[in-house]
Design an enzyme around this catalytic site. Structure first.
Site, PDB file in Angstrom:
ATOM      1  N   ASP A  89      32.532   5.616  11.194  1.00  0.00           N
ATOM      2  CA  ASP A  89      33.631   6.735  11.010  1.00  0.00           C
ATOM      3  C   ASP A  89      33.515   7.448  11.880  1.00  0.00           C
ATOM      4  O   ASP A  89      33.181   7.853  13.128  1.00  0.00           O
ATOM      5  CB  ASP A  89      33.276   6.654   9.420  1.00  0.00           C
ATOM      6  CG  ASP A  89      34.044   7.266   8.736  1.00  0.00           C
ATOM      7  OD1 ASP A  89      34.801   7.743   9.043  1.00  0.00           O
ATOM      8  OD2 ASP A  89      34.153   7.150   7.266  1.00  0.00           O
ATOM      9  N   GLY A  90      34.782   8.825  11.749  1.00  0.00           N
ATOM     10  CA  GLY A  90      34.658   9.609  12.674  1.00  0.00           C
ATOM     11  C   GLY A  90      34.115  10.570  12.007  1.00  0.00           C
ATOM     12  O   GLY A  90      33.432  10.917  10.678  1.00  0.00           O
ATOM     13  N   ALA A  91      34.792  12.316  12.093  1.00  0.00           N
ATOM     14  CA  ALA A  91      34.431  12.980  11.521  1.00  0.00           C
ATOM     15  C   ALA A  91      34.453  14.134  11.660  1.00  0.00           C
ATOM     16  O   ALA A  91      35.565  14.285  12.898  1.00  0.00           O
ATOM     17  CB  ALA A  91      33.045  13.063  12.037  1.00  0.00           C
ATOM     18  N   GLY A 103      37.064  14.185   6.252  1.00  0.00           N
ATOM     19  CA  GLY A 103      37.591  14.772   4.757  1.00  0.00           C
ATOM     20  C   GLY A 103      38.834  15.142   5.382  1.00  0.00           C
ATOM     21  O   GLY A 103      39.790  15.551   4.898  1.00  0.00           O
ATOM     22  N   GLY A 105      41.323  13.600   6.920  1.00  0.00           N
ATOM     23  CA  GLY A 105      42.283  12.702   5.838  1.00  0.00           C
ATOM     24  C   GLY A 105      42.238  12.056   4.669  1.00  0.00           C
ATOM     25  O   GLY A 105      43.246  11.416   4.706  1.00  0.00           O
ATOM     26  N   GLU A 111      35.215   7.360   1.677  1.00  0.00           N
ATOM     27  CA  GLU A 111      34.352   7.594   3.059  1.00  0.00           C
ATOM     28  C   GLU A 111      32.734   7.113   2.623  1.00  0.00           C
ATOM     29  O   GLU A 111      31.429   6.895   3.430  1.00  0.00           O
ATOM     30  CB  GLU A 111      34.403   8.182   4.082  1.00  0.00           C
ATOM     31  CG  GLU A 111      35.808   7.703   4.498  1.00  0.00           C
ATOM     32  CD  GLU A 111      36.865   9.084   5.820  1.00  0.00           C
ATOM     33  OE1 GLU A 111      36.853   8.610   6.391  1.00  0.00           O
ATOM     34  OE2 GLU A 111      35.946  10.161   4.781  1.00  0.00           O
ATOM     35  N   LYS A 129      34.281  18.109  18.366  1.00  0.00           N
ATOM     36  CA  LYS A 129      33.619  17.844  17.205  1.00  0.00           C
ATOM     37  C   LYS A 129      32.421  18.345  16.801  1.00  0.00           C
ATOM     38  O   LYS A 129      32.001  19.086  15.561  1.00  0.00           O
ATOM     39  CB  LYS A 129      34.089  16.622  16.256  1.00  0.00           C
ATOM     40  CG  LYS A 129      34.950  16.038  16.999  1.00  0.00           C
ATOM     41  CD  LYS A 129      36.415  16.033  15.543  1.00  0.00           C
ATOM     42  CE  LYS A 129      37.640  15.154  15.543  1.00  0.00           C
ATOM     43  NZ  LYS A 129      37.223  14.573  15.372  1.00  0.00           N
TER      44      LYS A 129
HETATM   45  C1  5RP Z   1      39.179  11.004   7.534  1.00  0.00           C
HETATM   46  C2  5RP Z   1      38.250  12.138   8.031  1.00  0.00           C
HETATM   47  C3  5RP Z   1      38.283  11.226   9.825  1.00  0.00           C
HETATM   48  O1  5RP Z   1      37.372  10.685   9.871  1.00  0.00           O
HETATM   49  C4  5RP Z   1      38.488  12.922  10.577  1.00  0.00           C
HETATM   50  O2  5RP Z   1      39.231  13.284   9.367  1.00  0.00           O
HETATM   51  C5  5RP Z   1      38.260  12.900  11.860  1.00  0.00           C
HETATM   52  O3  5RP Z   1      39.901  12.101  12.317  1.00  0.00           O
HETATM   53  P1  5RP Z   1      39.855  11.425  13.504  1.00  0.00           P
HETATM   54  O4  5RP Z   1      39.542  11.163  14.474  1.00  0.00           O
HETATM   55  O5  5RP Z   1      41.569  11.817  13.373  1.00  0.00           O
HETATM   56  O6  5RP Z   1      39.879  13.500  14.088  1.00  0.00           O
HETATM   57  O7  5RP Z   1      37.058  12.080   7.192  1.00  0.00           O
HETATM   58  O8  5RP Z   1      38.611  11.736   5.934  1.00  0.00           O
END
Ligand code: 5RP
Length: 235
Positions: A89-91, A103, A105, A111, A129
């Site tokens: 997952d991303g963050a 969050g 997104g 998640e 980040k």
């Molecule tokens: C979605 C998230 C995403 O993982 C977080 O916002 C990071 O998004 P990106 O990779 O577009 O920077 O938590 O709910």
């Protein structure tokens, strides 16, 4: 036309996603988070030397599910596969102890479920980040049942948060999550104890989940910088 800075950021997201592929093995049940970095991961997964029919992907959002299907991945539900081997997952923010805010997104509820159900959780980010302490630079998204909005807002303010209802961009009114709830983005100046705050937020009646992912949930974080990839692991 994307600016040079946007191009560089995309490149960093791709490099972080590429590194995460090293942890993906055939026969895995794979949790797949949401966001633009995860989208790069899904594109790379399709191109990788892996038999996609040998991996079951459990998506964390409508967006991710649609993309997985579009790329020819096998999609399953958590009820079919309640034990996930690895979640990627991303963050939005990562602190020096590997506590995380997610969050951006709006997908933090699902998640967190696929992170909690996974034996291993790998977070993929670009260096922008990283922060020393959570709070201030990015609010904590709190998913709330609509009828509890004003009550929860007061409780969040009592905890020291500055609350703002997340607005939709292509419709009037609030953002509605994949689960039919609203999001109160809550700015806490400095989060001294993310584990404690996460519990306090989830203890408020009407709160479904919040975007604080304490370090205990995270196995490692892959950080792409301009010239190198860093692997941050639990101490
Ligand atoms: C979605 C998230 C995403 O993982 C977080 O916002 C990071 O998004 P990106 O990779 O577009 O920077 O938590 O709910």
């Amino acid at each position: 036309m994307p600016t040079q800075k946007q191009d560089e950021k995309l490149l960093m997201k791709q490099r972080s996603a590429q590194k995460a592929l090293e942890y993906v093995k055939e026969k895995m049940i794979l949790g797949v988070g949401s966001g633009s970095t995860v989208r790069e991961f899904i594109k790379l997964l399709k191109k990788a030397d892996i038999n996609l029919s040998e991996i079951i992907c459990i998506p964390s959002s409508f967006d991710t599910e649609a993309m997985l299907i579009e790329q020819g991945c096998q999609v399953g539900s958590l009820n079919q596969y309640p034990k996930i081997d690895l979640t990627i997952d991303g963050a939005d923010r990562v602190d020096s102890d590997l506590n995380i805010i997610k969050g951006g997104g709006g997908a933090m509820l699902q998640e967190k479920i696929i992170a909690g159900a996974a034996s291993e959780v790998i977070i993929i980010v670009d260096a922008s980040k990283l922060v020393s302490t959570l709070g201030g630079s990015f609010p904590v998204p709190v998913e709330v049942i609509p009828l509890a909005k004003e009550f929860v807002k007061r409780e969040l303010e009592a905890l020291g948060g500055k609350v703002s209802l997340r607005k939709a961009s292509d419709k009037l009114g609030p953002t509605v999550t994949d689960n039919g709830n609203i999001i109160l983005d809550t700015d806490f100046k400095e989060i001294a104890n993310p584990e404690q705050l996460e519990k306090q937020l989830n203890n408020i009646p009407g709160v479904m989940e919040n975007g604080l992912f304490p370090k205990g949930l995270i196995s490692r974080v892959i950080v792409a910088e301009q010239k190198e990839i860093k692997l941050l692991e639990k101490a």
